[in-house]
Design a protein around this motif. Structure first.
Motif, PDB file in Angstrom:
ATOM      1  N   UNK A   1      -8.666  53.458  45.253  1.00 23.65           N
ATOM      2  CA  UNK A   1      -9.848  52.772  44.718  1.00 23.65           C
ATOM      3  C   UNK A   1     -10.510  53.601  43.615  1.00 23.65           C
ATOM      4  N   UNK A   2     -10.632  54.894  43.865  1.00 23.04           N
ATOM      5  CA  UNK A   2     -11.271  55.768  42.867  1.00 23.04           C
ATOM      6  C   UNK A   2     -10.425  55.818  41.590  1.00 23.04           C
ATOM      7  N   UNK A   3      -9.115  55.875  41.777  1.00 27.96           N
ATOM      8  CA  UNK A   3      -8.235  55.943  40.622  1.00 27.96           C
ATOM      9  C   UNK A   3      -8.373  54.675  39.765  1.00 27.96           C
ATOM     10  N   UNK A   4      -8.541  53.521  40.414  1.00 28.83           N
ATOM     11  CA  UNK A   4      -8.679  52.247  39.689  1.00 28.83           C
ATOM     12  C   UNK A   4     -10.074  52.111  39.066  1.00 28.83           C
ATOM     13  N   UNK A   5     -11.093  52.369  39.873  1.00 28.83           N
ATOM     14  CA  UNK A   5     -12.465  52.133  39.378  1.00 28.83           C
ATOM     15  C   UNK A   5     -12.871  53.173  38.330  1.00 28.83           C
ATOM     16  N   UNK A   6     -12.235  54.346  38.341  1.00 30.73           N
ATOM     17  CA  UNK A   6     -12.576  55.327  37.306  1.00 30.73           C
ATOM     18  C   UNK A   6     -12.173  54.789  35.931  1.00 30.73           C
ATOM     19  N   UNK A   7     -11.114  53.981  35.887  1.00 36.16           N
ATOM     20  CA  UNK A   7     -10.709  53.365  34.606  1.00 36.16           C
ATOM     21  C   UNK A   7     -11.732  52.303  34.201  1.00 36.16           C
ATOM     22  N   UNK A   8     -12.173  51.507  35.169  1.00 33.44           N
ATOM     23  CA  UNK A   8     -13.210  50.499  34.869  1.00 33.44           C
ATOM     24  C   UNK A   8     -14.481  51.199  34.379  1.00 33.44           C
ATOM     25  N   UNK A   9     -14.850  52.285  35.054  1.00 26.85           N
ATOM     26  CA  UNK A   9     -16.051  53.033  34.652  1.00 26.85           C
ATOM     27  C   UNK A   9     -15.898  53.578  33.232  1.00 26.85           C
ATOM     28  N   UNK A  10     -14.723  54.151  32.973  1.00 27.10           N
ATOM     29  CA  UNK A  10     -14.478  54.763  31.657  1.00 27.10           C
ATOM     30  C   UNK A  10     -14.596  53.715  30.535  1.00 27.10           C
TER      31      UNK A  10
ATOM     32  N   UNK B   1      -4.636  50.751  32.518  1.00 29.26           N
ATOM     33  CA  UNK B   1      -4.154  50.688  33.902  1.00 29.26           C
ATOM     34  C   UNK B   1      -2.660  51.008  33.972  1.00 29.26           C
ATOM     35  N   UNK B   2      -1.910  50.563  32.941  1.00 26.29           N
ATOM     36  CA  UNK B   2      -0.460  50.656  33.018  1.00 26.29           C
ATOM     37  C   UNK B   2       0.099  52.085  32.970  1.00 26.29           C
ATOM     38  N   UNK B   3      -0.791  53.080  32.801  1.00 25.24           N
ATOM     39  CA  UNK B   3      -0.305  54.464  32.898  1.00 25.24           C
ATOM     40  C   UNK B   3       0.075  54.793  34.346  1.00 25.24           C
TER      41      UNK B   3
ATOM     42  N   UNK C   1     -25.225  44.861  42.365  1.00 20.96           N
ATOM     43  CA  UNK C   1     -24.262  45.824  42.931  1.00 20.96           C
ATOM     44  C   UNK C   1     -24.947  47.155  43.217  1.00 20.96           C
ATOM     45  N   UNK C   2     -24.414  47.820  44.220  1.00 16.38           N
ATOM     46  CA  UNK C   2     -25.018  49.078  44.655  1.00 16.38           C
ATOM     47  C   UNK C   2     -24.118  50.239  44.236  1.00 16.38           C
ATOM     48  N   UNK C   3     -24.750  51.215  43.618  1.00 16.43           N
ATOM     49  CA  UNK C   3     -23.987  52.392  43.175  1.00 16.43           C
ATOM     50  C   UNK C   3     -23.713  53.301  44.372  1.00 16.43           C
ATOM     51  N   UNK C   4     -22.471  53.745  44.501  1.00 18.53           N
ATOM     52  CA  UNK C   4     -22.121  54.692  45.560  1.00 18.53           C
ATOM     53  C   UNK C   4     -21.572  55.956  44.904  1.00 18.53           C
ATOM     54  N   UNK C   5     -22.165  57.081  45.258  1.00 17.48           N
ATOM     55  CA  UNK C   5     -21.615  58.354  44.786  1.00 17.48           C
ATOM     56  C   UNK C   5     -20.865  58.967  45.960  1.00 17.48           C
ATOM     57  N   UNK C   6     -19.547  58.926  45.861  1.00 13.53           N
ATOM     58  CA  UNK C   6     -18.682  59.453  46.917  1.00 13.53           C
ATOM     59  C   UNK C   6     -18.074  60.759  46.413  1.00 13.53           C
ATOM     60  N   UNK C   7     -18.435  61.858  47.045  1.00  9.34           N
ATOM     61  CA  UNK C   7     -18.116  63.187  46.517  1.00  9.34           C
ATOM     62  C   UNK C   7     -18.623  63.210  45.058  1.00  9.34           C
ATOM     63  N   UNK C   8     -17.749  63.324  44.068  1.00  9.47           N
ATOM     64  CA  UNK C   8     -18.272  63.277  42.689  1.00  9.47           C
ATOM     65  C   UNK C   8     -17.886  61.984  41.981  1.00  9.47           C
ATOM     66  N   UNK C   9     -17.479  60.996  42.727  1.00  6.19           N
ATOM     67  CA  UNK C   9     -16.980  59.758  42.124  1.00  6.19           C
ATOM     68  C   UNK C   9     -17.993  58.625  42.252  1.00  6.19           C
ATOM     69  N   UNK C  10     -18.027  57.773  41.215  1.00  6.26           N
ATOM     70  CA  UNK C  10     -18.957  56.640  41.242  1.00  6.26           C
ATOM     71  C   UNK C  10     -18.200  55.340  41.483  1.00  6.26           C
ATOM     72  N   UNK C  11     -18.714  54.572  42.438  1.00  3.03           N
ATOM     73  CA  UNK C  11     -18.160  53.243  42.747  1.00  3.03           C
ATOM     74  C   UNK C  11     -19.313  52.260  42.819  1.00  3.03           C
ATOM     75  N   UNK C  12     -19.031  50.979  42.653  1.00  2.00           N
ATOM     76  CA  UNK C  12     -20.072  49.970  42.828  1.00  2.00           C
ATOM     77  C   UNK C  12     -19.624  48.976  43.897  1.00  2.00           C
ATOM     78  N   UNK C  13     -20.479  48.771  44.874  1.00  5.96           N
ATOM     79  CA  UNK C  13     -20.132  47.860  45.970  1.00  5.96           C
ATOM     80  C   UNK C  13     -21.127  46.701  46.023  1.00  5.96           C
ATOM     81  N   UNK C  14     -20.723  45.659  46.717  1.00  3.91           N
ATOM     82  CA  UNK C  14     -21.586  44.510  46.929  1.00  3.91           C
ATOM     83  C   UNK C  14     -22.823  44.939  47.733  1.00  3.91           C
ATOM     84  N   UNK C  15     -24.008  44.383  47.423  1.00  9.40           N
ATOM     85  CA  UNK C  15     -25.179  44.757  48.231  1.00  9.40           C
ATOM     86  C   UNK C  15     -24.945  44.429  49.699  1.00  9.40           C
ATOM     87  N   UNK C  16     -25.290  45.358  50.560  1.00 11.26           N
ATOM     88  CA  UNK C  16     -24.979  45.191  51.990  1.00 11.26           C
ATOM     89  C   UNK C  16     -25.742  44.010  52.590  1.00 11.26           C
TER      90      UNK C  16
END
Lengths: 50, 202
Positions: B23-32, B76-78, B134-149
């Motif tokens: 998930x982090x590998x995928x969403x880091x591309x979206x973030x970038x 993504x195709x890398x 969407x809710x920002x999640x900081x997991x270790x040093x990674x940023x993800x966005x999840x649906x509001x709980x």
């Protein structure tokens, strides 16, 4: 070969009871996780997923 | 669990598992690429420690132009490949713009994979709500966005399989003292799941 009789109502109750037991476990697991250090619970979760 | 929950974000640390890393590998591309997205469905409960795995991670991506989608595709195709088609135009036109999801997996792997779709505004406004709130999640040093709980929990009840109800109950147990209960109850009413909610949340 004799096919056993099946009481669907009894089996449905068994299924529901089974589900209730799992929900009870999920609840207890959540309570355990909340008071457990991140390193410990996440290491155990990793074993299940990986 | 040492979790820092504020209106703005959720911050916590964990030992990452394969699903987290994917998930982090995928969403880091979206973030970038500055692409707005939100993670929905089962992975949200797994992210916060639920003891189960999943074959996919569902992500709603804000509708993109074809040019922007091509940029995403080439980034993504890398590491990833699309399971549905190798043709970028087809992925965009026949799938995404046609309300169908596409799936990306790590190259030469099939599962787990990431299911991507554009918001379905004909079905409901819930996808748009999830994206905008969407809710920002900081997991270790990674940023993800999840649906509001407050939406995620009732929606899992609405989906209604045993697995969904377990996920909903789990998230509720973890976050019941942190989320906006009033907002959650609005969705419970709107989704008409009061009976189900009351049955399992005691």
């Amino acid at each position: 070969m004799k096919i056993p009789d099946i009481d669907i109502d009894k089996l449905k109750k068994f299924k529901e009871k089974n589900f209730q037991d799992r929900l009870e476990f999920v609840k207890k697991y959540a309570q355990w996780l909340k008071k457990t250090p991140d390193k410990k619970w996440s290491s155990q979760q990793r074993k299940i997923i990986d | 669990m040492d979790i820092d929950y504020t209106k703005r974000e959720i911050r916590f640390e964990k030992e990452l598992n394969n699903l987290d890393n994917l998930t982090i590998s995928f969403t880091s591309i979206l973030n970038k690429l500055d692409i707005k997205y939100v993670i929905v469905s089962g992975y949200v409960s797994i992210l916060f420690g639920r003891s189960r795995s999943s074959e996919d991670i569902d992500i709603i991506v804000d509708k993109l132009s074809f040019e922007k989608f091509k940029e995403l595709w080439s980034n993504l195709y890398k590491d990833f490949e699309c399971i549905n088609t190798e043709n970028v135009k087809e992925a965009y036109t026949d799938y995404l713009m046609n309300k169908n999801a596409i799936r990306f997996s790590k190259k030469k792997e099939y599962v787990p994979n990431i299911e991507v779709k554009f918001p379905d505004t004909n079905l409901s406004q819930l996808d748009l709500f999830a994206l905008s709130q969407r809710k920002k999640v900081i997991l270790n040093d990674n940023t993800l966005f999840i649906s509001p709980l407050e939406l995620q929990i009732p929606f899992k009840f609405f989906l209604g399989s045993e697995k969904d109800i377990e996920d909903a109950l789990y998230l509720y147990e973890i976050f019941k003292n942190k989320i906006e209960i009033k907002l959650m109850h609005i969705f419970i009413r709107k989704l008409k799941i009061e009976e189900l909610f009351n049955k399992y949340i005691k």
